[in-house]
Scaffold this active site. Structure first.
Site, PDB file in Angstrom:
ATOM      1  N   ALA A  56       0.826  -1.212   0.000  1.00 20.47           N
ATOM      2  CA  ALA A  56       0.000   0.000   0.000  1.00 20.47           C
ATOM      3  C   ALA A  56       0.857   1.257   0.000  1.00 20.47           C
ATOM      4  CB  ALA A  56      -0.939  -0.012   1.206  1.00 20.47           C
ATOM      5  N   TYR A  57       1.934   1.251   0.782  1.00 23.05           N
ATOM      6  CA  TYR A  57       2.803   2.425   0.857  1.00 23.05           C
ATOM      7  C   TYR A  57       3.430   2.714  -0.507  1.00 23.05           C
ATOM      8  CZ  TYR A  57       6.323   5.671   2.642  1.00 23.05           C
ATOM      9  OH  TYR A  57       7.099   6.780   2.860  1.00 23.05           O
ATOM     10  N   SER A  58       3.983   1.690  -1.133  1.00 22.59           N
ATOM     11  CA  SER A  58       4.601   1.876  -2.443  1.00 22.59           C
ATOM     12  C   SER A  58       3.571   2.303  -3.487  1.00 22.59           C
ATOM     13  CB  SER A  58       5.287   0.582  -2.885  1.00 22.59           C
ATOM     14  OG  SER A  58       6.312   0.227  -2.003  1.00 22.59           O
TER      15      SER A  58
END
Length: 259
Positions: free
Chosen positions: A153-155
């Site tokens: 999700a962060y990437s």
């Protein structure tokens, strides 16, 4: 010396890390700064310590759409016209495609993408009505190029910010509004202090041979927010000490999300 006198600035995620350091630097350079965050105690503390009350705190959980919409209405109705918006609020997320809860995915989208679009829409609209040739700066991450394990999700959201920044630059360029993306690499942001453990600096996977400092990012943001930035828009600016080309392994503190 960069001059931000008279600038009205909104910084999301302004109660900690890069956001807090940037708010303090901007206020020292003459700007009036509104910091957005969830930590009311920390936000009020930063506000109370600000000389001449140049920093003001507004509580908002940017992962909750209803709260973001309230903040957007406040922007619309405020007597203040904002010159700069820094979409900095974010958090790490250590799940992979096999185990990520959809609630986590949705919150990351709301926090990093939806709030950025909503706040940019309202701030830019007010800039245009007031003929302000302002600045919008989005904070990405080099993980949009080089994802860590279990950082789906962060990437993903940091990658999406790259496209959002370029699209906004295309949409707003005709109004003289400059839009930038800053992508920090390994910045030590665990504490309020700039002191980094010597051993961690030695193991930092950068060409400069140390971890980055929050103030180094804040100084870059100050230039991008200033009137000295006149011909850069839609840019992706990496500030990582050469991490992305170093070919060195990250320290375990970064791999394990300890920092």
């Amino acid at each position: 010396m960069i001059d931000l006198n008279g600038k009205n600035v909104i910084i999301t995620g302004g109660t900690h890390g890069i956001g807090e350091t940037t708010a303090i630097l901007f206020s020292e350079l003459g700007a009036s700064v509104w910091i957005i965050g969830r930590n009311e105690i920390k936000g009020n503390e930063i506000e109370s310590k600000s000389p001449e009350k140049r920093i003001k705190f507004l509580k908002c959980d940017l992962s909750v759409r209803s709260q973001v919409e309230i903040l957007a209405k406040w922007i619309d109705n405020s007597d203040t016209v904002f010159d700069v918006l820094i979409n900095n609020a974010s958090r790490n997320s250590r799940f992979n495609v096999l185990n990520i809860p959809m609630k986590e995915w949705d919150e990351m989208i709301e926090l990093n993408l939806s709030s950025t679009v909503i706040l940019s829409k309202h701030v830019a609209s007010k800039m245009i009505k007031s003929n302000i040739k302002g600045r919008i700066i989005n904070i990405g991450a080099i993980q949009s190029f080089f994802p860590l394990d279990s950082s789906l999700a962060y990437s993903a959201v940091k990658g999406a910010l790259r496209s959002i920044t370029k699209s906004m630059a295309v949409d707003l360029g005709k109004y003289g509004i400059i839009v930038s993306l800053v992508m920090p690499g390994p910045i030590y942001a665990k504490t309020d202090k700039e002191d980094v453990p010597e051993d961690l600096d030695k193991r930092a996977a950068t060409l400069i041979g140390r971890m980055g400092r929050k103030l180094e990012v804040a100084k870059l943001l100050a230039f991008l927010a200033s009137d000295d930035n006149t011909f850069m828009t839609g840019n992706e600016i990496i500030i990582d000490g050469g991490r992305s080309i170093s070919r060195k392994p990250d320290p375990e503190e970064i791999e394990k999300n300890i920092l």
